[in-house]
Design an enzyme around this catalytic site. Structure first.
Site, PDB file in Angstrom:
ATOM      1  N   HIS A 481       0.846  -1.192   0.000  1.00 33.08           N
ATOM      2  CA  HIS A 481       0.000   0.000   0.000  1.00 33.08           C
ATOM      3  C   HIS A 481       0.883   1.245   0.000  1.00 33.08           C
ATOM      4  O   HIS A 481       1.919   1.263   0.648  1.00 33.08           O
ATOM      5  CB  HIS A 481      -0.954  -0.018   1.197  1.00 33.08           C
ATOM      6  CG  HIS A 481      -2.136  -0.909   0.940  1.00 33.08           C
ATOM      7  ND1 HIS A 481      -3.430  -0.534   1.135  1.00 33.08           N
ATOM      8  CD2 HIS A 481      -2.198  -2.178   0.444  1.00 33.08           C
ATOM      9  CE1 HIS A 481      -4.253  -1.518   0.806  1.00 33.08           C
ATOM     10  NE2 HIS A 481      -3.531  -2.529   0.393  1.00 33.08           N
ATOM     11  N   GLU A 506     -11.277   2.565   0.623  1.00 29.37           N
ATOM     12  CA  GLU A 506     -11.111   3.161   1.947  1.00 29.37           C
ATOM     13  C   GLU A 506     -11.458   4.644   1.971  1.00 29.37           C
ATOM     14  O   GLU A 506     -11.834   5.179   3.015  1.00 29.37           O
ATOM     15  CB  GLU A 506      -9.691   2.953   2.449  1.00 29.37           C
ATOM     16  CG  GLU A 506      -8.634   3.731   1.658  1.00 29.37           C
ATOM     17  CD  GLU A 506      -7.214   3.422   2.093  1.00 29.37           C
ATOM     18  OE1 GLU A 506      -7.008   2.382   2.740  1.00 29.37           O
ATOM     19  OE2 GLU A 506      -6.308   4.207   1.770  1.00 29.37           O
TER      20      GLU A 506
END
Lengths: 700, 700
Positions: A481, A506
């Site tokens: 990420h 997210e």
């Protein structure tokens, strides 16, 4: 003693200099022309079906010291070769990939002393062109610093562009769809306070993969392949001429890349077609990457997972165990606030859920000490990656998960402190081996240490590669990420299964979220370089956050469709177990959908509007379809001509329900079953912001 | 549950605010005054015997964000305490050290919001002052970045200064002796091409330790103590006002230090006396360092060593094994050029020599692959620290050395690539453990990676500490070359025995060399912070290099004296075995001289002119004397009043021979023996550029 003189071989190769007339290479509808311009500088041009895609555009490299390759060059010679080969990825969207191109190599030299030499290598595919700069071994170019790359992409008009800002540290912006002449990222960069670190000094710079569509319906995708030991390339847009120019992410000193001949840049890629579906089907970027460096890949297993994660994103629990790191008990212990997510008991709940539903993996974030004070202060020492919080029992959970046939996924958040992560890599991966973690999700939220470096610069590009290589030595799969956006390196490092490197689901938890067109653009942009850990599968689409304005801007059915349209060999079922348990009919699709495929058909696609993809399950006859649309409802009929002839299938359609609408009624869905055969027609109705998922299971 | 609130304790401590009149502290002849100036900014002044040493001078810290401590501050209170304690170093110049000071702590606060607090802590010793900035835990100062330190040293006149340029990357310049008004380093920096990396942007900046002498005979030394997690301080000289201002070495982004309250700076030190010998005897810097972090120190053993090194410096052999890394045999092997120094056979010769002469250690450089292409290209991946050249048999030499009772000293040259060294630290030190290396010499020749960082910046300061700590965990002693100059950290890390961090004897091999006054300045400058691995002991003082102009600018006897005058617990006998074997009479002193001491007396000293030091061997009654002079010959008579009364000693005097002279006849020496007792007078005659060494062995 025989001495291997590379130099000698190169000299022989370029002996037959060719005339200075334009050099060409072609494959199918794509034609490349390379020439020296009036000032002797190399240029290239690309056409598709006799239509200009890239006007004659400059090539060149500026060096930090001495004359570079940005001025006049002399043509020493050139040669072409044809390659047609087929290879099998360890995992992927298809089981076999054809690599078919004509290669043109152009040998150039500075006309004046020191007479440094440069090779330009072009590969022309039926769906586009890749080219790179190669610096052969030579007496007068050994170590050198790239000051700038002057690669240009001269576009033929004011194309529609799907773009995010050219930021040195993030790819997490929402996409803007605009004319090239309207590209200006300044306001968006300033407003994007939900993104932790932003550094976008050029308002006219955009990130790649850049998706373009011309007025006459040509689809063009610009990106790069095999980004190793070099900074990421961004593109500066000239709003008057529509010429794009390479901009390399600088290092802490302002230099771009430190190279050592023989060496080369990544490939610059131009994918072109008059069909948008061809862009999504292209294997050009993968083909330009090197074959797997790993010989033993049997341990690499694509997988679905759930995780102690969305409950933190939405504020139900926390990554941290205490509120403050600097307020301790008399015994020097953290003072727990009682809302810690990664407790042994809570993790067991996820393990139980995974075991019950056949989900192989459980990710746990916030398990290790350091989250009280991890982010935003450019700290170098943050986490040690091996010390759990007192309420997270590593051994107990290891045994519990193993007993249930579930695998734990490790989480290593670095907060951008790459130097510290590198110091601790070996202990961290040894810890994973000792405790049965087959995969790790890494994170780089925060400004990079070494300070002055950027997420997308050469040093960090090398860091990500080091992490992938270390993980491979330890037989650990990686999901990164906040790294640089992918460029097809999962071919070379097949244990590097996925990356985020983009604006994931997210953002619906902590920002205004992702517009309904977001997921229709992602396949044409971010995913061109490789799989994305988007974390789809949110069922509770509103009222999940203390902030009531937060909502996921899709229908539930669209969340299911994303498991097919957003390809990844690691797919999270991101919502909470309790939300899935309320909708067992819909959750069945997540249970059924595979993460590895033998074949893929892009049935329909238009960037920003819709994407429909069908994929065949690895080693089976089953097919899965995902269809999504933007904010506009859509009706379509799919022709199932890819099914095996003569075979009967049970098709289960997970569709938007009557009156479904991402704004007013996102939860409405219905599930219908019907038997189908090859050639059958399957009508689908997608709600505004909606989608449909279909499983087509072969009946034995 | 009782909660430990540091904040509460601090608040209690500052409750009793004091009046705004000047605050003072005193110890012996040294007096400190602290006050707020007319603008409310803190200042300090130092006097010695009522004579001003430091005029009222500003204190302050500029922060990168928000109001710092460089403007007006409010006095919250202050307190003093007296400390008188004695401690024993693990090794050193003396066996016991008294730490006797009066401490003044001044609590300050910003008058406006956010009301950040700063403590100034001063320690006043009989021979000077140390002070530092302390940032207590507080609500409005947590993580912060130091933009600049505004510490000033207002000198009272145009003192004579012994200085080297304030360079971010090196301390290896020759010293200049000049008036403060004449400080300008530009020409010297430009001309010093023998120094690999130079970065001295401020022509008026000098390095510390800075030695000063006032017109009325006051000796002043400015430096710092306990440099941890902070950049090195350099001093900018105002040629008109004689005010010196702190300049911190910047990081890659231009910032100076990243701190986290509660935190503090290193100590700024001012040592002052009317006797030059007091400067050399001062333990102020050591006393300001923290006690040993190592509890088990029994494995730390000061030692002498020989090494495969000077033969490379002088061109007889090479570090590298082949001429080129990019020209290989057909089998992919390096092509040896036949002049490699670190061969198994050659190393055995050194081991034999060490064993025969009771020298405990043998250093070998160039033993590991990578030297064909190690330096000057800002490479990140250079050495792996564990792979020997094919002609260096690690196991065979390990056994051979052990069989002869000799210890091998490891060499880890990093070429400045600290990131790569950190990645490889654990394997490198494990390798040392596996192969019986009790000590390592590290090196940082080259520009630093992380690129943009400097040898003397905060990141590298932390790196050196990490290396020392890693070495300690592995029970390895460290000798660092090209690190930041020492600040007394060998008290805290007693396994960090020595550093180079200055212009060593090696400059006589590859440059114009070190002037005859060089070693008379070093004790007042570089060595104030800690031991220096100067590598003395060259016997063949000319015609050692292919370049006939190269020569050591001392006599042979002076080389012997350096073993006493340049203190180090690691001392090399740097010349070749064959050169020592030709002069067994002189070599006897090197065999005899210890490297650890119970007592030290600085008998005579004048910076730039002469130094005479007597030291008592650890645990024995024997004394050793070194006396050196600059380019001027010198006659002196030493009074041996430090010998044990009533005891008889055999004194062996290694003196310059008749007609000795560093230029015309450096090799002439003679050895005489005489019995002496306490109080005896010992006349010594030092040749121009000469010296004398004396061993005084107790007769049982």
């Amino acid at each position: 003693m025989r001495i291997c003189l590379l130099l000698f071989l190169l000299a022989a190769r370029v002996a037959s200099a060719q005339p200075a007339s334009p050099l060409t290479a072609q494959q199918g509808n794509v034609k490349l022309t390379v020439a020296l311009d009036a000032e002797g500088r190399p240029t290239y041009a690309v056409s598709y079906r006799q239509q200009s895609v890239i006007k004659p555009s400059r090539l060149g490299i500026k060096l930090a010291e001495g004359p570079g390759f940005d001025g006049p060059l002399t043509l020493l010679g050139s040669e072409t070769k044809d390659v047609d080969e087929t290879w099998q990825p360890v995992w992927g969207e298809v089981k076999s990939i054809r690599n078919h191109y004509q290669q043109l190599t152009v040998h150039l030299r500075q006309p004046q002393a020191p007479g440094r030499r440069l090779d330009m290598v072009f590969r022309v595919f039926a769906d586009g062109v890749g080219f790179r700069y190669e610096f052969p071994q030579q007496p007068n170019l050994k170590y050198f610093v790239v000051a700038d790359e002057v690669t240009e992409f001269g576009l033929t008009g004011n194309h529609k562009a799907f773009w995010i800002p050219g930021d040195y540290d993030t790819n997490e912006y929402p996409y803007t769809t605009s004319k090239l002449s309207e590209v200006n990222n300044a306001a968006l960069v300033k407003a994007s306070t939900a993104i932790a670190v932003r550094e976008a000094p050029d308002a006219q710079a955009v990130q790649t993969p850049l998706m373009l569509k011309s007025a006459d319906g040509l689809y063009i995708n610009l990106h790069e392949a095999a980004l190793l030991n070099y900074p990421a390339m961004q593109l500066h847009v000239d709003p008057q001429t529509y010429q794009l120019s390479a901009r390399l992410v600088p290092d802490a000193t302002g230099s771009k890349a430190y190279l050592h001949a023989p060496d080369h840049t990544p490939w610059r890629t131009i994918i072109v077609s008059d069909k948008a579906t061809d862009i999504l089907s292209s294997k050009l970027i993968l083909n330009l990457n090197e074959p797997s460096k790993l010989t033993d890949t049997g341990w690499i297993k694509p997988m679905k997972f759930v995780g102690v994660w969305w409950e933190m994103q939405t504020g139900k629990s926390t990554w941290n165990y205490a509120n403050r790191a600097d307020t301790l008990t008399e015994a020097g212990q953290l003072i727990p606030h009682g809302r810690h997510g990664a407790t042994t008991a809570n993790v067991k709940r996820y393990i139980d859920f995974a075991a019950k539903n056949g989900i192989p993996g459980v990710l746990v974030e916030g398990w290790n000490v350091g989250w009280e004070d991890w982010f935003g202060n450019w700290k170098e020492d943050v986490f040690d990656f091996v010390t759990p919080y007192p309420d997270f029992n590593v051994q107990e959970l290891q045994q519990y998960a193993a007993g249930k046939g579930v695998q734990m996924i490790m989480h290593n958040e670095t907060s951008g402190s790459a130097t510290d992560y590198e110091r601790r890599l070996e202990p961290a991966y040894t810890f994973m081996n000792q405790h049965g973690y087959p995969a790790v999700k890494t994170g780089y939220v925060g400004r990079i240490v070494p300070r002055g470096e950027h997420h997308d610069g050469q040093w960090m590009v090398n860091h990500y590669t080091r992490v992938a290589e270390t993980a491979a030595r330890h037989r650990v799969m990686v999901d990164m990420h906040e790294p640089v956006r992918p460029t097809g390196l999962h071919r070379t490092y097949p244990n590097w299964l996925a990356s985020e490197a983009g604006r994931g689901n997210e953002y619906n938890a902590f920002s205004d979220g992702n517009r309904p067109d977001h997921e229709t653009i992602l396949p044409f942009t971010r995913l061109m370089g490789g799989p994305m850990d988007y974390t789809p599968g949110i069922f509770k689409l509103r009222n999940y956050s203390a902030d009531a304005t937060r909502r996921v801007q899709t229908t539930l059915a669209k969340q299911l469709a994303l498991y097919v349209t957003l390809y990844s060999p690691l797919q999270m079922a991101a919502d909470l177990p309790e939300n899935y348990e309320k909708e067992p009919a819909a959750f069945q699709f997540i249970k059924d959908v595979p993460v590895d495929w033998d074949d893929t058909r892009v049935l329909e696609a238009e960037p920003g509007e819709y994407v429909t993809i069908a994929r065949q399950e690895k080693g089976k006859s089953n097919w899965f379809i995902g269809a999504i649309t933007n904010e506009k409802g859509r009706a379509t009929t799919l022709k199932l001509d890819f099914l095996e002839k003569g075979r009967k299938y049970m098709a289960t359609v997970y569709a938007d329900g009557d009156g479904a609408d991402w704004q007013a009624n996102p939860e409405a869905y219905n599930v219908t079953k019907t038997t189908v055969r090859a050639g059958a027609k399957l009508p689908l109705r997608l709600a505004p912001g909606g989608g449909a998922a279909v499983s087509i299971i072969a009946i034995p």
